[in-house]
Write an enzyme that holds these catalytic residues in place. Structure first.
Site, PDB file in Angstrom:
ATOM      1  N   GLU A  45       0.833  -1.196   0.000  1.00 45.73           N
ATOM      2  CA  GLU A  45       0.000   0.000   0.000  1.00 45.73           C
ATOM      3  C   GLU A  45       0.874   1.255   0.000  1.00 45.73           C
ATOM      4  OE1 GLU A  45      -3.816   1.629   2.656  1.00 45.73           O
ATOM      5  OE2 GLU A  45      -2.556  -0.004   3.393  1.00 45.73           O
ATOM      6  N   LYS A 114      -9.247   3.190  -2.506  1.00 45.56           N
ATOM      7  CA  LYS A 114      -9.568   2.389  -1.332  1.00 45.56           C
ATOM      8  C   LYS A 114     -10.988   2.711  -0.869  1.00 45.56           C
ATOM      9  CE  LYS A 114      -7.400   0.986   3.056  1.00 45.56           C
ATOM     10  NZ  LYS A 114      -6.251   1.246   3.953  1.00 45.56           N
ATOM     11  N   CYS A 175      -5.751  -3.557   2.190  1.00 50.27           N
ATOM     12  CA  CYS A 175      -5.474  -3.589   3.633  1.00 50.27           C
ATOM     13  C   CYS A 175      -6.731  -3.681   4.484  1.00 50.27           C
ATOM     14  CB  CYS A 175      -4.626  -2.381   4.026  1.00 50.27           C
ATOM     15  SG  CYS A 175      -3.833  -2.551   5.655  1.00 50.27           S
ATOM     16  N   PRO A 357      22.359   3.662  28.580  1.00 48.13           N
ATOM     17  CA  PRO A 357      22.661   3.559  30.010  1.00 48.13           C
ATOM     18  C   PRO A 357      22.311   2.146  30.492  1.00 48.13           C
ATOM     19  CG  PRO A 357      21.385   5.543  29.529  1.00 48.13           C
ATOM     20  CD  PRO A 357      21.319   4.673  28.304  1.00 48.13           C
ATOM     21  N   SER A 359      21.925  -0.343  33.398  1.00 47.38           N
ATOM     22  CA  SER A 359      21.758  -0.250  34.849  1.00 47.38           C
ATOM     23  C   SER A 359      22.063  -1.540  35.592  1.00 47.38           C
ATOM     24  CB  SER A 359      20.322   0.177  35.163  1.00 47.38           C
ATOM     25  OG  SER A 359      19.423  -0.878  34.826  1.00 47.38           O
ATOM     26  N   GLY A 361      19.796  -3.907  35.402  1.00 48.02           N
ATOM     27  CA  GLY A 361      18.456  -4.464  35.532  1.00 48.02           C
ATOM     28  C   GLY A 361      17.987  -5.099  34.238  1.00 48.02           C
ATOM     29  N   SER A 364      17.111  -2.539  30.801  1.00 47.77           N
ATOM     30  CA  SER A 364      18.239  -2.121  29.969  1.00 47.77           C
ATOM     31  C   SER A 364      18.982  -3.330  29.417  1.00 47.77           C
ATOM     32  CB  SER A 364      19.193  -1.221  30.761  1.00 47.77           C
ATOM     33  OG  SER A 364      19.749  -1.906  31.865  1.00 47.77           O
TER      34      SER A 364
END
Length: 704
Positions: A45, A114, A175, A357, A359, A361, A364
């Protein structure tokens, strides 16, 4: 004797407003289709402009340049002797339409606008276009003079028509029309159309592909026919990733399927099918009876055939055999989709790489592992001798096109384009620092380990000097207000440092340019507002901002085994923590404790709020039936009211949230997917809270 025809569909990585690049990829797909013997090629499309032009579709230049590109395509020597279905915007009688251009050998056969536009969720097509909304109506369209000079035509049919060749009839639906209750292919099948083309701009969403493919296969399983589905692929310059997966289906059976995720810009899928199979499939009495009451489509007649002559048997023409549909697991989708999205941003922004960054954890960590997955995909594409990927990889590492560097190892490639930093304070733990350092080493990033206590103290001391007041953390006797302010100093300084390092690290390494800063806030934290405004959640782009914590954990478990990275287990075992408060013998900050709800509960709240369109009262009623007797009515009420309280007071953060990869249907993205006010009064939910309390009281009274 069968009527065998070879048909082609494709996935193209188009880019909004990249007119020349888009044309080059369209022509490449036509060349590939012809080389595989196809007599019909269907494209995505709005492939001439790129699907995601947004308000640029309101500009006259967009339509002028579309016709200029289409003129080049009509004249191109490689675009002859094949029926072409190409998508571009067209203005007819001063009204803008999303159209399919049907052409053959330097002549436009007709233009099909369309009928029904996508206008919810991420889509706002009615902001730019008008739906045709006139089934089976056709009128004349005056062609631009530049086209008349090429084709000799002054006007063509414009409207809901179908193409009748010497051996079959071809119709188009675009679509969204596939997803409507009364899809055009139903009436078209009853009116004798054998081949349906669908040109799409459909984006990736976790666990969504089966819905789309089920609709496609069911369309021809019920009505019979040949269905060709084409789709955009890649990042079009926005939050969406269009996930390709071009498909060819015959009578409900898949005979061709392309990849959902890939770095290649052009993928063509072809299949050889027998038109007689469609006619045999439609021999049911009900089909014949209902066809008599179905209105006929206007037919544009063309004096050519898609199949070769059926009078002579050719043993070299072999029909394509059915195959099973390929689906990725959600974990694979996370590994591949955001990785492709990142690659498109990197190569098209011409940045020198990424900065993250890190961390220690899991959030990230997930972003870092997605970058690693991207590097693996780049190396694989280079192994497959994808010249475009090789060219982009050389530019990404700062080399010219003439250099012979080819990435062969994802870790080595990452060392050139990926930069990470652990920004520690006195509140950070040894464990998170160690995890970040080990992960950076395994992935290969250029890693910077720093302490920023001096910067934090300097900012705090400015406040002390000006006001004479010293804020304290809660564990040291400070108030909640002081505690939060001190946490936010650390969080916001990390954002400032991230952009400083992103701007200067390439210079440190002897390179020019800057780095794209990556964010790593997940969709649940965004929904709850569990982040600091203008902290490290503020970045250039965020590959996990539309992914839940639960899915990220599953992805990391998958990556641990698939990528052979045992270090990832330590991230799964760790308690999620912001590490913005001092650690004591009796207190360690925990995300879920801070939020007052689990990540799993947040995902449930998010789906009920967005997908099921629940306010507080209806959410409570639904959860009461689902969560009792595990939780009491009072506990459920408290959780629901707390969620809506924090959602309301933190909604303003969504106005500045980093552009994120859209992967989840309950995303709170304020850009255009989840439109809500960002100043919500407490009274907004007070009546709902009273209604909930009444139900809780009623249940308690009846129980007693």
């Amino acid at each position: 004797m069968g009527h065998f025809v070879t048909l082609a569909t494709c996935a193209l990585n188009q880019w909004a407003l990249d007119f020349e690049g888009n044309l080059e990829r369209i022509i490449s797909s036509i060349v590939q289709a012809k080389s595989q013997g196809a007599s019909l090629r269907v494209g995505p499309e709005l492939e001439v402009t790129g699907y995601g032009c947004l308000d640029h579709f309101l500009e006259g230049d967009t339509y002028l340049h579309s016709w200029e590109m289409y003129a080049k395509l009509l004249q191109h020597e490689d675009c002859q002797d094949i029926l072409l279905d190409v998508g571009m915007p067209v203005i007819h009688k001063n009204v803008r339409y999303n159209c399919r251009m049907i052409s053959y050998n330097n002549r436009i056969l007709f233009i099909r606008p369309k009928l029904w536009l996508a206008n919810d969720g991420n889509y706002r097509e009615m902001r730019y276009f008008t739906p045709w909304m006139r089934p089976r109506h056709v009128e004349k369209f005056a062609l631009p003079r530049m086209i008349t000079e090429i084709t000799g035509q002054t006007e063509v049919d414009f409207g809901d028509a179908v193409l009748s060749t010497q051996d079959c009839v071809v119709g188009a639906e675009t679509c969204e029309e596939l997803f409507t209750p009364d899809s055009p292919h139903i009436d078209m099948s009853l009116d004798g159309i054998e081949i349906f083309t669908n040109s799409s701009g459909s984006h990736h969403e976790l666990r969504k592909l089966d819905l789309r493919l089920n609709l496609i296969t069911e369309a021809t399983a019920k009505c019979g026919g040949i269905y060709l589905y084409a789709n955009q692929r890649g990042c079009d310059g926005d939050r969406l990733y269009y996930d390709g997966c071009p498909l060819i289906v015959v009578n409900g059976k898949v005979v061709g399927q392309g990849s959902q995720f890939a770095l290649t810009d052009v993928e063509v899928v072809t299949a050889t099918v027998d038109l007689e199979d469609v006619r045999s499939y439609r021999s049911l009495m009900s089909h014949g009876l209902q066809s008599r009451t179905t209105p006929s489509y206007p037919r544009v007649h063309a004096n050519f055939a898609l199949s070769k002559s059926g009078s002579v048997f050719d043993p070299n023409i072999v029909p394509t055999k059915p195959r099973s549909i390929k689906y990725h697991t959600p974990e694979e989708e996370i590994a591949l989709g955001p990785a492709c999205w990142l690659w498109d941003y990197l190569r098209r922004s011409k940045a020198a790489g990424f900065f993250l960054p890190l961390s220690g954890g899991i959030d990230s960590c997930s972003t870092a592992v997605i970058v690693h997955s991207m590097c693996r995909m780049v190396v694989k594409a280079c192994d497959d001798e994808d010249r475009a990927v090789i060219h982009d990889a050389r530019r990404a590492v700062g080399l010219s096109a003439g250099d012979d560097y080819i990435p062969t190892d994802p870790v080595e490639f990452a060392s050139r384009i990926f930069h990470t930093s652990y920004m520690g304070t006195q509140n950070s733990s040894f464990d998170t620092r160690k995890r970040a350092t080990r992960l950076a080493s395994e992935i290969g990033s250029y890693h910077v380990d720093l302490n920023m206590d001096s910067a934090v103290s300097a900012v705090r001391d400015i406040f002390v000097v000006v006001t004479g007041k010293m804020p304290m953390f809660r564990v040291h006797g400070g108030s909640d207000t002081e505690n939060l302010a001190l946490q936010n100093i650390q969080a916001r300084l990390r954002m400032v440092l991230a952009y400083l390092f992103a701007q200067l690290l390439p210079w440190v390494r002897g390179r020019s340019g800057g780095l794209l800063v990556l964010g790593s806030a997940n969709v649940d934290e965004c929904l709850r507002g569990y982040l600091t405004k203008y902290d490290c959640s503020s970045a250039d782009i965020n590959p996990i901002g539309g992914i839940s914590k639960t899915d990220l954990k599953r992805f990391i478990a998958y990556a641990r085994d698939e990528f052979k990275m045992p270090i990832l287990q330590s991230f799964l075992d760790a308690t999620p923590t912001a590490e913005l408060e001092p650690i004591t013998e009796t207190y360690v900050q925990s995300d879920e404790a801070d939020m007052g709800m689990t990540y799993e509960e947040l995902s449930i709240f998010g789906r009920l709020r967005k997908i099921d369109k629940c306010g507080p009262y209806s959410m409570f009623i639904k959860l009461y039936h689902e969560w009792t007797p595990r939780l009491t009515a009072e506990q459920i009420a408290t959780k629901v009211k707390n969620f809506f309280y924090y959602y309301a007071i933190n909604r303003h953060k969504m106005t500045v949230i980093t552009p994120s990869y859209h992967a989840e249907s309950y995303s709170p993205d304020d850009n255009r997917f989840d439109l809500r006010p960002f100043l919500i009064p407490n009274q907004r939910y007070s009546w709902a809270a009273k209604k909930i309390d009444e139900v809780v009281s009623f249940l308690k009274t009846n129980k007693e």
